[in-house]
Scaffold this motif. Structure first.
Motif, mmCIF file in Angstrom:
data_model
loop_
_atom_site.group_PDB
_atom_site.id
_atom_site.type_symbol
_atom_site.label_atom_id
_atom_site.label_comp_id
_atom_site.label_asym_id
_atom_site.label_seq_id
_atom_site.Cartn_x
_atom_site.Cartn_y
_atom_site.Cartn_z
ATOM 1 N N GLU A 29 0.992 -0.744 0.330
ATOM 2 C CA GLU A 29 0.076 -0.261 0.384
ATOM 3 C C GLU A 29 1.161 0.899 0.169
ATOM 4 O O GLU A 29 2.568 1.270 0.238
ATOM 5 C CB GLU A 29 -0.889 -0.238 1.349
ATOM 6 N N LYS A 30 0.485 2.373 -0.521
ATOM 7 C CA LYS A 30 0.385 3.401 -0.303
ATOM 8 C C LYS A 30 2.342 3.639 -1.561
ATOM 9 O O LYS A 30 3.164 3.989 -0.420
ATOM 10 C CB LYS A 30 1.549 4.072 1.074
ATOM 11 N N SER A 31 2.468 2.628 -2.307
ATOM 12 C CA SER A 31 3.382 3.102 -2.885
ATOM 13 C C SER A 31 3.298 2.990 -4.624
ATOM 14 O O SER A 31 1.748 2.420 -5.227
ATOM 15 C CB SER A 31 4.603 1.343 -2.818
ATOM 16 N N VAL A 32 3.773 2.923 -5.315
ATOM 17 C CA VAL A 32 3.506 3.077 -6.781
ATOM 18 C C VAL A 32 4.043 1.838 -7.441
ATOM 19 O O VAL A 32 5.911 1.517 -7.266
ATOM 20 C CB VAL A 32 4.357 4.290 -7.421
ATOM 21 N N ILE A 169 -7.091 3.730 -3.789
ATOM 22 C CA ILE A 169 -6.538 2.635 -5.446
ATOM 23 C C ILE A 169 -6.397 4.264 -6.701
ATOM 24 O O ILE A 169 -7.742 3.861 -6.820
ATOM 25 C CB ILE A 169 -6.378 0.750 -5.540
ATOM 26 N N ILE A 170 -5.393 3.511 -6.921
ATOM 27 C CA ILE A 170 -5.328 4.584 -8.627
ATOM 28 C C ILE A 170 -5.043 3.974 -9.324
ATOM 29 O O ILE A 170 -3.837 3.571 -9.436
ATOM 30 C CB ILE A 170 -5.201 6.095 -9.207
ATOM 31 N N LEU A 171 -5.256 3.345 -10.912
ATOM 32 C CA LEU A 171 -5.558 2.913 -11.431
ATOM 33 C C LEU A 171 -4.952 3.541 -13.136
ATOM 34 O O LEU A 171 -5.803 4.478 -13.203
ATOM 35 C CB LEU A 171 -6.323 1.508 -12.333
ATOM 36 N N MET A 172 -3.721 3.598 -13.272
ATOM 37 C CA MET A 172 -3.438 4.376 -14.498
ATOM 38 C C MET A 172 -2.938 3.441 -15.958
ATOM 39 O O MET A 172 -1.959 3.261 -15.715
ATOM 40 C CB MET A 172 -2.093 5.536 -13.855
ATOM 41 N N ASP A 197 -0.708 9.285 0.142
ATOM 42 C CA ASP A 197 -1.994 8.537 0.470
ATOM 43 C C ASP A 197 -2.460 7.695 -0.503
ATOM 44 O O ASP A 197 -3.269 7.259 -0.058
ATOM 45 C CB ASP A 197 -2.095 10.157 0.076
ATOM 46 N N TYR A 198 -2.519 6.932 -1.781
ATOM 47 C CA TYR A 198 -2.533 6.246 -2.588
ATOM 48 C C TYR A 198 -2.013 5.023 -3.150
ATOM 49 O O TYR A 198 -0.620 5.454 -3.083
ATOM 50 C CB TYR A 198 -3.263 7.440 -3.609
#
Lengths: 252, 222
Positions: A29-32, A169-172, A197-198
């Motif tokens: 979590e909170k990672s890219v 969660i943000i999916l890009m 934060d995400y």
């Protein structure tokens, strides 16, 4: 490392074509996390598992476990899917603002979720635009059409729209591939800021972008997750020779 | 061969050429010391400028390679190690030049008894072999050969450690040739540094090929 997303032995078929093969991963979590691999390797399909966008495609069959916050997202009731999609925002390759004003684009998600308090909406729109590093550029023209913004600004508007409903969660999916280098740099900076934060998953064909923005990288090939590790390890000392061939451009 | 591979081959060849030149500088240094050939010693000093010019060319080629190709993984390790090995080789050539200056500075050949007593020629020939073997290790991607350097460097260190006492013997035994003794001691100090540079190169070869960082690591006590 606390895993936000876990998949165990996930297979996905489009009719008889197997697009994902036995994919198991734990995403902190909170990672890219960057997902890389050649076209058709399954990375975008994998990304779309987490907001159940694959459900919208005919003849899709999914097996295995897919957990967010330890909860299986494929065992929830249909009525909970909207809630899942609120929790898991998505940004696409081409900016896709609605034919509305800048303000209404960001407010849209709040309104469809039943929020009518105009002050609350205004505050949330401002906060989201600030988090998407767009506020300073649009604060004096919030009522103008979103189509008047540049491509890079439109993409940040789409990110603000995703942030407005407070996802985890943000999916890009290749969020910067249609943008010029300056807009790309802004999106990358934004991704870096947002990870506090995400939890962010990004599909990219740009290897340098994956190296610059992500903490973890997964390499997909023919539907298999070949290697998943810290980005630093993947780009300095990958363990699998297929990963090495791909990232050094000697693939095939 | 991809464009990237051909750039890597070009860079490897340039480094190989630098290595050849440094080996040749070392060979000439050995020859001028053994045969007391002052002309050859002068040639070593003259050719130093050429080594410096090639070092700069390779540095620039590495910079271009990083800027244009943004290498990762083995390619990144290759270019990083090339930068460092290039610098180490230039330092070795500097040392050869320094030894040649000592040869130029004496009027008659070094007293063979002093050279023998202090093991100077033996030490120099060991160090020259080390640099040559490292070229072989790099060219043929042979990390086992690179790893032999660490033990061999210890032999040089041990000769260097004993050199002060042996020099005092020579000062007593050959009072008329004190300058020779002091120069030979200085030459030994310089050869010891060839060993250090060789060790650095061996570490870079292992980093490049095995992705292992072994510098500054001490063996654990058993």
């Amino acid at each position: 490392m606390v895993p936000k997303i876990i998949t165990r032995n996930v297979d996905l078929y489009y009719s008889s074509f197997q697009a994902l093969k036995n994919v198991s991963i734990e995403i902190p979590e909170k990672s890219v996390t960057a997902l890389i691999g050649p076209s058709g390797c399954g990375k975008s399909t994998f990304l779309r598992l987490f907001n159940r966008m694959n459900d919208l495609i005919d003849k899709v069959k999914i097996s295995g476990e897919i957990l967010i916050d330890d909860r299986s997202i494929y065992k929830i009731r249909s009525s909970e899917i909207d809630n899942l999609r609120r929790k898991v925002g998505m940004v696409f390759q081409k900016p896709n603002p609605f034919p509305k004003s800048i303000f209404e684009n960001v407010a849209y998600g709040l309104r469809v979720n039943g929020i009518n308090d105009s002050q609350l909406i205004a505050n949330q729109v401002e906060r989201s635009l600030k988090n998407a590093a767009l506020w300073e550029e649009v604060k004096d023209k919030l009522k103008k059409s979103a189509f008047e913004l540049s491509g890079g600004q439109q993409q940040r508007l789409c990110i603000a729209r995703a942030l407005a409903v407070e996802p985890d969660i943000i999916l890009m999916d290749e969020p910067a591939s249609a943008l010029d280098p300056i807009s790309t740099a802004k999106i990358e900076e934004l991704i870096f800021d947002l990870k506090k934060d995400y939890t962010i998953l990004i599909v990219t064909h740009n290897m340098q972008q994956a190296a610059r923005v992500s903490d973890y990288t997964g390499f997909f090939l023919n539907g298999e997750l070949i290697e998943f590790n810290e980005t630093k390890m993947i780009f300095t000392n990958p363990k699998n020779s297929k990963t090495e061939s791909y990232i050094t451009g000697r693939f095939g | 061969m991809t464009h990237l591979d051909s750039e890597i081959t070009t860079l490897k060849n340039e480094l190989g050429y630098m290595w050849e030149l440094v080996n040749s500088q070392l060979d000439k240094t050995v020859q001028s010391l053994t045969a007391f050939d002052k002309d050859l010693a002068l040639e070593v000093q003259e050719h130093e400028k050429r080594v410096n010019a090639i070092e700069i060319n390779i540095d620039k080629a590495c910079e271009d390679f990083i800027a244009l190709y943004q290498p990762v993984a083995t390619d990144l390790r290759f270019v990083l190690s090339t930068l460092k090995i290039n610098n180490n080789l230039e330092r070795i050539a500097d040392i050869a030049c320094g030894i040649a200056e000592f040869i130029s500075d004496v009027d008659t050949g070094f007293n063979p008894d002093i050279l023998e007593h202090m093991s100077a020629l033996h030490m120099l020939s060991l160090s020259v072999e080390m640099v040559k073997d490292l070229k072989e290790a790099h060219q043929h991607e042979n990390t086992a050969l690179a790893r032999t350097i660490f033990k061999r460097d210890k032999v040089l260190d041990s000769i260097n450690d004993k050199a002060s006492n042996l020099a005092m013997d020579c000062l007593d035994r050959f009072p008329d040739q004190r300058k020779h003794t002091l120069h030979v001691l200085s030459i030994i100090r310089k050869i010891e540094r060839i060993g250090d540079q060789s060790k650095n190169i061996a570490e870079e070869i292992i980093f490049y090929l095995d992705a292992k960082v072994i510098k500054h690591k001490k063996k654990k006590k058993e």
